[in-house]
Design a protein around this motif. Structure first.
Motif, mmCIF file in Angstrom:
data_model
loop_
_atom_site.group_PDB
_atom_site.id
_atom_site.type_symbol
_atom_site.label_atom_id
_atom_site.label_comp_id
_atom_site.label_asym_id
_atom_site.label_seq_id
_atom_site.Cartn_x
_atom_site.Cartn_y
_atom_site.Cartn_z
ATOM 1 N N TYR A 182 0.834 -1.209 0.076
ATOM 2 C CA TYR A 182 -0.051 -0.067 -0.109
ATOM 3 C C TYR A 182 0.795 1.425 -0.088
ATOM 4 N N LEU A 183 2.057 1.027 0.548
ATOM 5 C CA LEU A 183 3.077 2.432 0.655
ATOM 6 C C LEU A 183 4.060 2.321 -0.409
ATOM 7 N N LYS A 184 3.904 1.383 -1.429
ATOM 8 C CA LYS A 184 4.848 1.276 -2.320
ATOM 9 C C LYS A 184 6.120 0.709 -1.851
ATOM 10 N N MET A 185 6.182 -0.140 -0.851
ATOM 11 C CA MET A 185 7.372 -0.567 -0.427
ATOM 12 C C MET A 185 7.383 -2.052 -0.756
ATOM 13 N N ASN A 186 8.717 -2.527 -0.980
ATOM 14 C CA ASN A 186 8.889 -3.804 -1.750
ATOM 15 C C ASN A 186 9.781 -5.065 -1.165
ATOM 16 N N TYR A 187 10.013 -4.761 0.033
ATOM 17 C CA TYR A 187 11.086 -5.552 0.787
ATOM 18 C C TYR A 187 10.795 -6.029 2.090
ATOM 19 N N PHE A 188 10.404 -7.239 2.597
ATOM 20 C CA PHE A 188 10.244 -7.946 3.779
ATOM 21 C C PHE A 188 11.397 -8.828 4.044
ATOM 22 N N HIS A 189 11.863 -8.495 5.171
ATOM 23 C CA HIS A 189 13.059 -9.321 6.034
ATOM 24 C C HIS A 189 12.702 -9.949 6.887
ATOM 25 N N LEU A 190 12.794 -11.197 6.970
ATOM 26 C CA LEU A 190 12.397 -12.238 8.175
ATOM 27 C C LEU A 190 13.496 -12.557 8.787
ATOM 28 N N HIS A 191 13.826 -11.936 10.077
ATOM 29 C CA HIS A 191 15.087 -12.605 10.805
ATOM 30 C C HIS A 191 14.479 -13.801 11.806
ATOM 31 N N LEU A 192 14.507 -14.920 11.199
ATOM 32 C CA LEU A 192 14.090 -16.299 11.587
ATOM 33 C C LEU A 192 14.728 -16.741 12.767
ATOM 34 N N SER A 193 15.825 -16.423 13.121
ATOM 35 C CA SER A 193 16.752 -17.086 14.308
ATOM 36 C C SER A 193 17.209 -16.091 14.992
ATOM 37 N N ASP A 194 17.451 -16.016 16.439
ATOM 38 C CA ASP A 194 18.185 -15.503 17.071
ATOM 39 C C ASP A 194 18.020 -16.107 18.740
ATOM 40 N N ASP A 195 18.577 -15.434 19.696
ATOM 41 C CA ASP A 195 19.140 -16.170 20.910
ATOM 42 C C ASP A 195 17.752 -16.667 21.514
ATOM 43 N N LYS A 196 16.512 -16.237 21.267
ATOM 44 C CA LYS A 196 15.289 -16.649 21.804
ATOM 45 C C LYS A 196 14.653 -17.353 21.110
#
Length: 649
Positions: A197-211
């Motif tokens: 809707y905001l003309k944004m095109n990139y979705f980064h999924l940080h799938l792993s971390d310490d928790k």
């Protein structure tokens, strides 16, 4: 129900008034000939030439896409039709045709534009009694539909004129820390549509971390957290994102931030020369460490069809003198002059070889890059600059890297022990630009094309501080700041306080879920208030159907909020969702003219929380909550002010 009852022309008129004040000439003909100011959108249009009069969207409006480009535009036209159905509550006719087939009220999509300056994501817009969107690529045509969708969100009449529009930066998006906090598939899907809707095109999924490790694994199921995304849920998300022109980028963080993996494989923990084992660092001197990480890369690289794979590589903050095995490994692998730091840098190049072997480009955080003796990180790794640690952005570019600006300020939203903070919307809008990096560092003009763009970052260091619904509300303004700044068009208004009004006018995408019950008469209706604490807490927040945004008044007792229901309604129930600054005393009043008021409920013993006032009896076009006494030294603050008709028995 008629479309004309679903959309209000008046909202667009108010919106245009935010951009320019139009003087009405004494001569009515002269007044009619004044060109239309640029309509409000987020991001704003790059170029606009105003016409006169308006286009009208009606029940007969059709989406027509060019017969010459029928296969290429089939998905975009279908998505647009679905969005218009969500907006209007009825289906919109779609058909393949030519410009000769158009009639008044139609919206025409076509490719084949010869305007090379538009690039792949730009478009041209012509608004007469019809709307024509022309582009060089399907992505540009899609973004043209986002502009039209935002304009129709404001009303059924759109000012005539023509526009050319294109982005400054090729990457504009959102990163979510799924690793520390589980986000539901529905939340992620909602944000795919919100980004588009905001003309944004990139979705980064940080799938792993310490928790947590939040994605299904068949190669290492022992590392997966109980709450996680299944691979089918990921595939469904990717498919939806593709329709909305959004790239999903996965991140499996290594060699640090690996606590869930280390808990399942303690034999791979990095152990110091004193025998202390680090709970989240993997030992890069052990072949088994590389084998495990390669298993994960081999599993997930094929799952995500996009061009990028993020390896993390941040905050492996090691005193290498305490871990002599790393230096020994580096010397054996990279030469006699290698140091312990080279083991880490060599890991990045090793990972890059696997990622590039799968036909993708590696991305990594910037903070650990540099400082080695025998190893230099491959120049084809994209570096995401989040903090001014190590080399400068310009140095990374000079070394051959593409970079992106992920600076803590203004892009970080963090759940921490004290609550939540960021993103810095006001500073981001009024002062920052995508080529200004953390630490007030800049890059040369010739280097700006090497900076791909920026994202809002949701970091969940303390995941229980906020619900995903609260997070969605908290990042709403920041996403719109970033959309405007990375698109790079002239700002629609200044300063930030006025842009907040634009944010409220444009609203959410039409498919955004409503938190309030069906039948809420106050949802989205015009609001007037006695005062606001700051521009960040306007009255419209109390009727936006989100329990994470709020109206806050000035610091006095007799503060009020009035909702214009649009017509005379019977009132049987009012729900007040208070923030901590609640009213101990207040009145609920109704009026037909916003001048003469009738009280239908009063209390002097309010205790905050949620007041669900049922069994009310009254009618009026306007409903007001008038405070008489506040519970704190602050003013009064409402998350939502809901109004309902009497329950039918």
């Amino acid at each position: 129900m008629s479309l004309l009852r679903l959309l209000s022309r008046g909202v667009l008129a108010m919106a245009v008034g935010l951009v320019a004040t139009i003087s009405v000439a004494a001569d009515p003909v002269a007044a009619q000939s004044a060109s239309n100011p640029s309509p409000l959108t987020i991001p704003a249009l790059q170029e606009w030439i105003g016409g006169t009069g308006s286009f009208t969207f009606t029940d007969a409006t059709r989406i027509v896409w060019s017969a010459d480009d029928a296969p290429a535009l089939a998905s975009t036209s279908a998505v647009f039709a679905g969005d218009l159905r969500d907006l209007t509550g009825r289906p919109v006719t779609r058909r393949v045709g030519t410009s000769a087939d158009l009639r008044a009220g139609d919206i025409f999509l076509s490719l084949g534009s010869t305007d090379s300056a538009l690039g792949d994501e730009g478009y041209a817009l012509s608004i007469t009694d019809k709307i024509t969107i022309s582009a060089r690529d399907d992505r540009g045509a899609f973004y043209g539909t986002r502009t039209v969708l935002q304009l129709l969100k404001q009303g059924t009449s759109i000012p005539r004129g023509s526009a050319r529009d294109w982005p400054l930066k090729p990457e504009r998006g959102l990163m979510v820390d799924n690793g520390r906090k589980y986000f539901t598939p529905q939340w992620l899907r909602d944000h795919v549509k919100e980004l588009a809707y905001l003309k944004m095109n990139y979705f980064h999924l940080h799938l792993s971390d310490d928790k947590g490790f939040r994605i299904e694994s068949t190669s290492h199921p022992e590392i997966v957290s109980p709450e996680h995304l299944t691979k089918q849920e990921v595939r469904d998300l990717i498919a939806l994102a593709a329709k909305y022109k959004i790239t999903i980028v996965p991140e499996i963080d290594a060699p640090g931030h690996m606590a869930p993996i280390m808990a399942a494989h303690p034999e791979l923990k990095l152990v110091s020369n004193t025998g202390a084992a680090h709970g989240s660092y993997i030992d890069l001197s052990k072949p088994e460490s590389y084998a495990l990480i390669k298993d994960l890369y081999d599993e997930y690289l094929p799952l995500f069809p996009g061009p990028f794979f993020h390896i993390g590589a941040d905050e492996y903050q090691v005193d290498y003198s305490s871990y002599p095995q790393l230096e020994q490994y580096a010397k054996a692998t990279y030469g006699a002059n290698a140091t312990g730091k080279d083991a880490y840098l060599g890991f990045i190049d090793w990972a890059n070889g696997i990622v590039r072997g799968a036909g993708k480009t590696t991305r990594a955080w910037n903070d650990g890059i540099g400082g080695g003796v025998a190893v230099t990180v491959d120049a084809n790794v994209i570096l995401e600059f989040w903090y001014n640690i190590g080399k400068s952005p310009q140095t990374h570019i000079d070394n051959g890297h593409l970079i992106s600006n992920e600076s803590w300020t203004p892009t970080y939203y963090v759940l921490h022990a004290g609550g939540q903070s960021g993103p810095a919307g006001q500073w981001g809008y009024d002062t920052w630009n995508p080529d200004l990096f953390q630490g007030n560092q800049t890059i040369g003009e010739a280097s700006k094309s090497k900076n791909l763009g920026s994202k809002i970052h949701v970091w969940c260091d303390n995941p229980d501080v906020a619900t995903e619904e609260r997070i969605a509300s908290d990042i709403k303004q920041g996403l719109r700041m970033l959309a405007q700044q990375t698109w790079g068009s002239p700002k629609p208004v200044t300063p930030w306080s006025n842009f907040v009004s634009v944010i409220n006018t444009i609203g959410r995408n039409p498919a955004w879920p409503s938190a309030t019950q069906a039948g809420n008469l106050a949802a989205g209706k015009p609001v007037t208030v006695s005062s606001t604490e700051t521009a960040n807490f306007p009255g419209v927040n109390a009727v936006d159907s989100e329990y994470g945004t709020r109206w806050s008044s000035g610091y006095t007792d007799n503060e009020w909020i009035t909702v214009d229901l649009g017509s005379r309604q019977q009132i049987g129930r009012v729900k007040l969702y208070w923030e901590k600054a609640y009213a101990t005393g207040y009145r609920i009043q109704v009026s037909d003219d916003a001048t003469t008021w009738t009280t239908i409920q009063t209390t002097t013993t309010g205790d905050g929380g949620t007041d669900d006032l049922t069994g009310l009896s009254g009618s009026g076009r306007y409903v007001r909550m008038e405070g008489t006494a506040r519970a704190t030294t602050w003013g009064i603050s409402l998350y939502e002010f809901e109004v309902y008709a009497p329950t039918k028995v």
